[in-house]
Design a protein around this motif. Sequence first.
Motif, PDB file in Angstrom:
ATOM      1  N   SER A 170       0.842  -1.196   0.000  1.00 20.04           N
ATOM      2  CA  SER A 170       0.000   0.000   0.000  1.00 20.04           C
ATOM      3  C   SER A 170       0.878   1.247   0.000  1.00 20.04           C
ATOM      4  O   SER A 170       1.941   1.266   0.618  1.00 20.04           O
ATOM      5  CB  SER A 170      -0.912   0.017   1.230  1.00 20.04           C
ATOM      6  N   SER A 171       0.438   2.280  -0.693  1.00 18.01           N
ATOM      7  CA  SER A 171       1.191   3.530  -0.728  1.00 18.01           C
ATOM      8  C   SER A 171       1.211   4.177   0.650  1.00 18.01           C
ATOM      9  O   SER A 171       0.193   4.230   1.335  1.00 18.01           O
ATOM     10  CB  SER A 171       0.586   4.489  -1.757  1.00 18.01           C
ATOM     11  N   VAL A 172       2.388   4.653   1.047  1.00 20.77           N
ATOM     12  CA  VAL A 172       2.508   5.351   2.323  1.00 20.77           C
ATOM     13  C   VAL A 172       2.465   6.861   2.136  1.00 20.77           C
ATOM     14  O   VAL A 172       2.219   7.609   3.087  1.00 20.77           O
ATOM     15  CB  VAL A 172       3.803   4.951   3.050  1.00 20.77           C
ATOM     16  N   ALA A 173       2.711   7.341   0.913  1.00 20.26           N
ATOM     17  CA  ALA A 173       2.657   8.777   0.657  1.00 20.26           C
ATOM     18  C   ALA A 173       2.313   9.004  -0.802  1.00 20.26           C
ATOM     19  O   ALA A 173       2.757   8.263  -1.678  1.00 20.26           O
ATOM     20  CB  ALA A 173       3.984   9.447   0.999  1.00 20.26           C
ATOM     21  N   SER A 174       1.518  10.027  -1.045  1.00 17.96           N
ATOM     22  CA  SER A 174       1.132  10.379  -2.416  1.00 17.96           C
ATOM     23  C   SER A 174       1.066  11.891  -2.520  1.00 17.96           C
ATOM     24  O   SER A 174       0.408  12.551  -1.716  1.00 17.96           O
ATOM     25  CB  SER A 174      -0.229   9.768  -2.762  1.00 17.96           C
ATOM     26  N   PHE A 175       1.796  12.434  -3.503  1.00 20.31           N
ATOM     27  CA  PHE A 175       1.817  13.870  -3.734  1.00 20.31           C
ATOM     28  C   PHE A 175       1.409  14.109  -5.189  1.00 20.31           C
ATOM     29  O   PHE A 175       2.199  13.884  -6.102  1.00 20.31           O
ATOM     30  CB  PHE A 175       3.217  14.442  -3.469  1.00 20.31           C
ATOM     31  N   LYS A 176       0.181  14.539  -5.403  1.00 19.08           N
ATOM     32  CA  LYS A 176      -0.332  14.715  -6.749  1.00 19.08           C
ATOM     33  C   LYS A 176      -1.160  15.993  -6.828  1.00 19.08           C
ATOM     34  O   LYS A 176      -1.767  16.417  -5.850  1.00 19.08           O
ATOM     35  CB  LYS A 176      -1.194  13.518  -7.173  1.00 19.08           C
ATOM     36  N   ASN A 177      -1.183  16.564  -8.027  1.00 18.46           N
ATOM     37  CA  ASN A 177      -2.009  17.741  -8.232  1.00 18.46           C
ATOM     38  C   ASN A 177      -3.411  17.330  -8.663  1.00 18.46           C
ATOM     39  O   ASN A 177      -3.730  16.133  -8.713  1.00 18.46           O
ATOM     40  CB  ASN A 177      -1.365  18.695  -9.247  1.00 18.46           C
ATOM     41  N   SER A 178      -4.253  18.311  -8.976  1.00 16.87           N
ATOM     42  CA  SER A 178      -5.640  18.003  -9.322  1.00 16.87           C
ATOM     43  C   SER A 178      -5.759  17.192 -10.602  1.00 16.87           C
ATOM     44  O   SER A 178      -6.769  16.524 -10.835  1.00 16.87           O
ATOM     45  CB  SER A 178      -6.439  19.309  -9.460  1.00 16.87           C
TER      46      SER A 178
END
Length: 242
Positions: A170-178
């Motif tokens: 499972s992802s522990v961090a996600s940094f994404k724009n709209s």
Amino acid sequence: TGSLYIRANDFRLANADGTQNHITAANSGAVSLRYSGSPKLATTSTGIDVTGTVTADGLTVDGNATIGQTSASDRTLSVGSAGATHFDVTTAGATGIVTLNATNDSTAGKINLQTADTNRLLISNNGDVSFYEDTGTTAKFFWDASAESLGIGTTSPSAPLTVRTGSAGSSVASFKNSGGFGLSITPQVGGSGSVTDIRLAGGESLSFSPNNSEAMRIDSSGRVGIGTSTPNYLLDVEGSGA
């Protein structure tokens, strides 16, 4: 066994020599109860006005309660017995600061916020702060005050920021724009141990820039460039020297 009627435009019940009023009633106006001549409770057009401290066995307010409405000085609402305040709310004058304080004479004080009888927020007396998941049984967002560490998915953070997921992969961090472009970090568990999978969404590149100057880049094709932002090979190293 009969009735007593007293009628007057200005009614006063006073002491024997008339120097102190005990009860006063103005014609079509306020009725005032006094202590040593000073008014303590008076009726008004909207209710009552109390001067001094109200001591009661209980209190029921059917509507809103306002403390210090017409004054900029500090106001405190305390709940508890004498010498053992369990909860108080203090407003700091005209600064707009509200202080919540929970104490107890026998056990450590804490503030527990619930909705629908379910834990949502717990502030312990040592400064630890816990935010609960939807069932209110397990803290999933935890601030360890003594260690100055934040735990997401754990109440025992081992670093200033510790993130743990419920399952492997499972992802522990996600940094994404709209638009869905960004970075996600997913620990992967393999047969020989664990690795970290850093994935870019949207065909982007990953760059490393110490001192605000790009030093290395991994482009969307997996090519690594050191000293160049447009690598032409799997590993492309460029510099002013050899």
